[in-house]
Motif scaffolding. Sequence first.
Motif, PDB file in Angstrom:
ATOM      1  N   SER A 142       0.820  -1.211   0.000  1.00 53.57           N
ATOM      2  CA  SER A 142       0.000   0.000   0.000  1.00 53.57           C
ATOM      3  C   SER A 142       0.852   1.258   0.000  1.00 53.57           C
ATOM      4  O   SER A 142       0.443   2.294  -0.542  1.00 53.57           O
ATOM      5  N   ILE A 143       2.020   1.181   0.632  1.00 52.67           N
ATOM      6  CA  ILE A 143       2.939   2.324   0.570  1.00 52.67           C
ATOM      7  C   ILE A 143       3.324   2.580  -0.887  1.00 52.67           C
ATOM      8  O   ILE A 143       3.375   3.732  -1.344  1.00 52.67           O
ATOM      9  N   GLY A 144       3.561   1.490  -1.618  1.00 52.30           N
ATOM     10  CA  GLY A 144       3.834   1.626  -3.040  1.00 52.30           C
ATOM     11  C   GLY A 144       2.651   2.236  -3.767  1.00 52.30           C
ATOM     12  O   GLY A 144       2.818   3.081  -4.663  1.00 52.30           O
ATOM     13  N   TYR A 145       1.446   1.826  -3.394  1.00 54.29           N
ATOM     14  CA  TYR A 145       0.224   2.368  -4.008  1.00 54.29           C
ATOM     15  C   TYR A 145       0.148   3.880  -3.806  1.00 54.29           C
ATOM     16  O   TYR A 145      -0.132   4.635  -4.744  1.00 54.29           O
ATOM     17  N   VAL A 146       0.419   4.317  -2.584  1.00 50.25           N
ATOM     18  CA  VAL A 146       0.387   5.755  -2.282  1.00 50.25           C
ATOM     19  C   VAL A 146       1.472   6.494  -3.058  1.00 50.25           C
ATOM     20  O   VAL A 146       1.240   7.586  -3.600  1.00 50.25           O
ATOM     21  N   ILE A 147       2.665   5.901  -3.119  1.00 50.33           N
ATOM     22  CA  ILE A 147       3.766   6.527  -3.861  1.00 50.33           C
ATOM     23  C   ILE A 147       3.384   6.709  -5.334  1.00 50.33           C
ATOM     24  O   ILE A 147       3.622   7.762  -5.941  1.00 50.33           O
ATOM     25  N   GLY A 148       2.758   5.682  -5.921  1.00 48.88           N
ATOM     26  CA  GLY A 148       2.342   5.768  -7.318  1.00 48.88           C
ATOM     27  C   GLY A 148       1.328   6.869  -7.546  1.00 48.88           C
ATOM     28  O   GLY A 148       1.435   7.656  -8.496  1.00 48.88           O
ATOM     29  N   THR A 149       0.327   6.947  -6.663  1.00 47.16           N
ATOM     30  CA  THR A 149      -0.699   7.983  -6.784  1.00 47.16           C
ATOM     31  C   THR A 149      -0.111   9.376  -6.592  1.00 47.16           C
ATOM     32  O   THR A 149      -0.395  10.309  -7.357  1.00 47.16           O
ATOM     33  N   LEU A 150       0.719   9.518  -5.563  1.00 46.37           N
ATOM     34  CA  LEU A 150       1.335  10.814  -5.283  1.00 46.37           C
ATOM     35  C   LEU A 150       2.229  11.273  -6.430  1.00 46.37           C
ATOM     36  O   LEU A 150       2.188  12.442  -6.834  1.00 46.37           O
ATOM     37  N   THR A 151       3.026  10.353  -6.942  1.00 50.44           N
ATOM     38  CA  THR A 151       3.968  10.718  -8.002  1.00 50.44           C
ATOM     39  C   THR A 151       3.245  11.227  -9.234  1.00 50.44           C
ATOM     40  O   THR A 151       3.578  12.280  -9.783  1.00 50.44           O
ATOM     41  N   VAL A 152       2.212  10.478  -9.674  1.00 47.32           N
ATOM     42  CA  VAL A 152       1.457  10.911 -10.851  1.00 47.32           C
ATOM     43  C   VAL A 152       0.749  12.231 -10.584  1.00 47.32           C
ATOM     44  O   VAL A 152       0.749  13.143 -11.422  1.00 47.32           O
ATOM     45  N   GLY A 153       0.152  12.356  -9.402  1.00 46.66           N
ATOM     46  CA  GLY A 153      -0.557  13.587  -9.077  1.00 46.66           C
ATOM     47  C   GLY A 153       0.347  14.799  -9.023  1.00 46.66           C
ATOM     48  O   GLY A 153       0.019  15.870  -9.551  1.00 46.66           O
ATOM     49  N   LEU A 154       1.500  14.656  -8.385  1.00 51.04           N
ATOM     50  CA  LEU A 154       2.429  15.781  -8.248  1.00 51.04           C
ATOM     51  C   LEU A 154       3.029  16.177  -9.600  1.00 51.04           C
ATOM     52  O   LEU A 154       3.154  17.363  -9.909  1.00 51.04           O
ATOM     53  N   LEU A 168       6.419   5.718 -15.038  1.00 53.54           N
ATOM     54  CA  LEU A 168       7.670   5.088 -15.451  1.00 53.54           C
ATOM     55  C   LEU A 168       8.694   5.017 -14.313  1.00 53.54           C
ATOM     56  O   LEU A 168       9.627   4.213 -14.359  1.00 53.54           O
ATOM     57  N   ALA A 169       8.497   5.826 -13.274  1.00 50.59           N
ATOM     58  CA  ALA A 169       9.474   5.900 -12.185  1.00 50.59           C
ATOM     59  C   ALA A 169       9.634   4.582 -11.431  1.00 50.59           C
ATOM     60  O   ALA A 169      10.619   4.403 -10.695  1.00 50.59           O
ATOM     61  N   VAL A 170       8.712   3.624 -11.613  1.00 55.99           N
ATOM     62  CA  VAL A 170       8.813   2.351 -10.901  1.00 55.99           C
ATOM     63  C   VAL A 170       9.897   1.442 -11.495  1.00 55.99           C
ATOM     64  O   VAL A 170      10.396   0.534 -10.816  1.00 55.99           O
ATOM     65  N   LEU A 171      10.298   1.677 -12.745  1.00 57.38           N
ATOM     66  CA  LEU A 171      11.236   0.765 -13.393  1.00 57.38           C
ATOM     67  C   LEU A 171      12.586   0.634 -12.674  1.00 57.38           C
ATOM     68  O   LEU A 171      13.095  -0.485 -12.541  1.00 57.38           O
TER      69      LEU A 171
END
Length: 387
Positions: A142-154, A168-171
């Motif tokens: 879920s921390i990863g889930y939040v990071i993904g949402t935050l990154t795209v939003g920001l 793409l930042a997850v690669l």
Amino acid sequence: MAHKVKRDSFFWTIALQGAAVNIFLGAFGPSQPLLRADQGTSLTIAGLHGTAMGVASIMAGLSNSHLVHRFGRSSTGWIGLIIFSIGLIGFVAAPPVELTILAALVAGFGVSVVINNFVTSLTGHYGKQSAVALTQANAIGSIGYVIGTLTVGLVADSFRDQWRIGILAVLPFVLYLFFFRRIRDEQAHVPHEDGPQGGKLSGHFWISWFGFFACIASEFAISFWAAALIRDRTDATPAIATLAVVAFGSGMAIGRWYGPILLKQWEIDAQLKIFIATQFFGFAGLWFSHNLTISFFSLLVTGIGVSSQFTLSSLRLIGLSDGRPDLAMGKNSLAAGSAIGLSPFVLGILGDHLGISRAYLMVPVLMIIAYAVIQFIPSHAEPAHEL
């Protein structure tokens, strides 16, 4: 006697695999309004991305026991991560809607393979303590889930046209896991002489399977279109609405980490009913809200309610599978895939005809179905404890 889960290297490797695919899942739903605006599509067409993810999950479910039989759970998990990465690159690099739907299919197959083996690997490793281990590993996801949402939003808020970079930042993280967390000298897998797990499953299993379908359908209906609902009700910008969905992922992380501790004396069925009831009240607040702050708090509560439904429902199905966990998780993936594919798409169609607010009334119906199945088909599974 209480048991304490030891979070060893195996735990962290599997948990971080889950976190990697959850970064994508956290970015995927909130990115849909941005992608839809770029491609100029309707809610129905945009919903086909979710349908592709669902079809991919069904494909992964059909192949799960065969992949595990051939390669073993560990190697199958890494294969899934590689396939996910290929689909991720395609999703970011391909502007036409036909290609982004295809890329979502490839990425979704990899995601489902990773998640299926996430559950069976930890269950096999921890045994009776698997409820706590799975739930807390999911909390890390879920921390990863939040990071993904935050990154795209920001990224979207600051550089509207560059939002794909947030996905793409997850690669780099995937590359780190593959080259530095993979066990290179583990014992070679030998396929079982009896072949892949198979056979008929009980009626109670299939009714519980449908309850699991309802749980996942309600989760993805919320995560996929929550940003659209917030925009409709509060007039927030697409980027702000996307950022607000961070509350949903944050709630899932809170529920997954603290839920097993706070509810450790309850049976798994009772825990699951508590989580569904929490989701129901959180969703009610979200649906009635016209205020961004209240919507944010309601999504947080909804996320707490959703948090452990996948894990606890999966354990119910494994318990009803007569000792065939890989087969159970394959069928599990079929339910998840059907839910992921149908729920956002049906909600998109209803949204085009009725408006997103009225369309969202399908969600509490799904919650009631899930609750009723648990009530009438008990599993009598005992919880694991942690001090």
